[in-house]
Scaffold this motif. Structure first.
Motif, mmCIF file in Angstrom:
data_model
loop_
_atom_site.group_PDB
_atom_site.id
_atom_site.type_symbol
_atom_site.label_atom_id
_atom_site.label_comp_id
_atom_site.label_asym_id
_atom_site.label_seq_id
_atom_site.Cartn_x
_atom_site.Cartn_y
_atom_site.Cartn_z
ATOM 1 N N GLU A 47 0.840 -1.199 0.000
ATOM 2 C CA GLU A 47 0.000 0.000 0.000
ATOM 3 C C GLU A 47 0.877 1.252 0.000
ATOM 4 O OE1 GLU A 47 -3.072 1.953 3.129
ATOM 5 O OE2 GLU A 47 -3.424 -0.164 2.651
ATOM 6 N N ASN A 48 1.920 1.249 0.826
ATOM 7 C CA ASN A 48 2.838 2.390 0.857
ATOM 8 C C ASN A 48 3.574 2.551 -0.468
ATOM 9 O OD1 ASN A 48 2.150 3.134 3.464
ATOM 10 N ND2 ASN A 48 3.804 1.966 4.404
ATOM 11 N N MET A 49 3.968 1.435 -1.046
ATOM 12 C CA MET A 49 4.633 1.476 -2.350
ATOM 13 C C MET A 49 3.702 2.080 -3.388
ATOM 14 S SD MET A 49 7.685 -0.018 -3.214
ATOM 15 C CE MET A 49 7.895 -1.512 -4.130
ATOM 16 N N SER A 50 2.457 1.648 -3.345
ATOM 17 C CA SER A 50 1.471 2.161 -4.290
ATOM 18 C C SER A 50 1.259 3.662 -4.096
ATOM 19 C CB SER A 50 0.151 1.416 -4.099
ATOM 20 O OG SER A 50 -0.828 1.909 -4.976
ATOM 21 N N LYS A 51 1.176 4.100 -2.835
ATOM 22 C CA LYS A 51 1.014 5.535 -2.551
ATOM 23 C C LYS A 51 2.235 6.319 -3.017
ATOM 24 C CE LYS A 51 -2.113 5.107 1.397
ATOM 25 N NZ LYS A 51 -2.253 5.237 2.856
ATOM 26 N N ASP A 52 3.427 5.783 -2.746
ATOM 27 C CA ASP A 52 4.654 6.455 -3.186
ATOM 28 C C ASP A 52 4.708 6.547 -4.709
ATOM 29 O OD1 ASP A 52 5.440 6.760 -0.565
ATOM 30 O OD2 ASP A 52 6.888 5.105 -0.599
ATOM 31 N N HIS A 53 4.307 5.469 -5.372
ATOM 32 C CA HIS A 53 4.285 5.452 -6.834
ATOM 33 C C HIS A 53 3.305 6.508 -7.354
ATOM 34 C CE1 HIS A 53 4.461 3.885 -10.885
ATOM 35 N NE2 HIS A 53 3.147 3.835 -10.888
ATOM 36 N N GLU A 54 2.135 6.545 -6.762
ATOM 37 C CA GLU A 54 1.110 7.523 -7.149
ATOM 38 C C GLU A 54 1.630 8.948 -6.943
ATOM 39 O OE1 GLU A 54 -2.948 8.618 -8.174
ATOM 40 O OE2 GLU A 54 -2.200 6.586 -7.975
ATOM 41 N N LYS A 55 2.271 9.176 -5.798
ATOM 42 C CA LYS A 55 2.820 10.504 -5.491
ATOM 43 C C LYS A 55 3.886 10.883 -6.520
ATOM 44 C CE LYS A 55 5.265 12.979 -1.825
ATOM 45 N NZ LYS A 55 5.915 12.853 -0.527
ATOM 46 N N ALA A 56 4.767 9.946 -6.833
ATOM 47 C CA ALA A 56 5.827 10.205 -7.812
ATOM 48 C C ALA A 56 5.224 10.517 -9.179
ATOM 49 C CB ALA A 56 6.776 9.007 -7.902
ATOM 50 N N MET A 57 4.195 9.776 -9.564
ATOM 51 C CA MET A 57 3.542 10.024 -10.856
ATOM 52 C C MET A 57 2.912 11.410 -10.882
ATOM 53 S SD MET A 57 4.022 7.707 -13.063
ATOM 54 C CE MET A 57 2.763 8.111 -14.262
#
Length: 120
Positions: A47-57
């Motif tokens: 979930e954190n990875m997904s949030k970080d990925h979303e934030k980076a995008m």
């Protein structure tokens, strides 16, 4: 006496087996808890990875939009600069033509002044 000993041994074995089964059940319960914890940790990590990925995008999209805006601004400035350069070129040309016309007029005036002087 032998029956009592056998019964006693049977009871001891039964108690031992019950303790063993309780330990096994406790171990299984602890194992399941640890598996659940591990799965929760894994879910949190993903979930954190997904949030970080979303934030980076989102940050990359914002940066791209900013760069596109700057590029459009630079293109507009280039057009404005080209227009100003053309305007300046035309003004210099007109000025050069006016200077040339003034020079011709001065020459004509000098020529007329000399003719007038010669007549006097």
């Amino acid at each position: 006496m032998k029956l009592e000993q056998t019964t006693s041994k049977y009871d001891e074995a039964n108690v031992f087996l019950m303790k063993l089964m309780d330990q096994e059940e406790e171990m299984l319960e602890n194992f399941n808890k640890e598996i659940s914890k591990m799965r929760q940790v894994e879910r949190n990590y993903l979930e954190n990875m997904s949030k970080d990925h979303e934030k980076a995008m989102l940050e990359l999209e914002a940066r791209r939009n900013e760069l596109m805006s700057r590029e459009m601004d630079l293109q507009k400035r280039q057009v404005d600069n080209d227009n100003e350069s053309n305007k300046l070129y035309l003004e210099r040309k007109q000025n050069e033509m006016a200077i040339e016309e003034q020079r011709k007029a001065d020459e004509k005036m000098m020529h007329l002044a000399e003719e007038h002087k010669a007549r006097i």
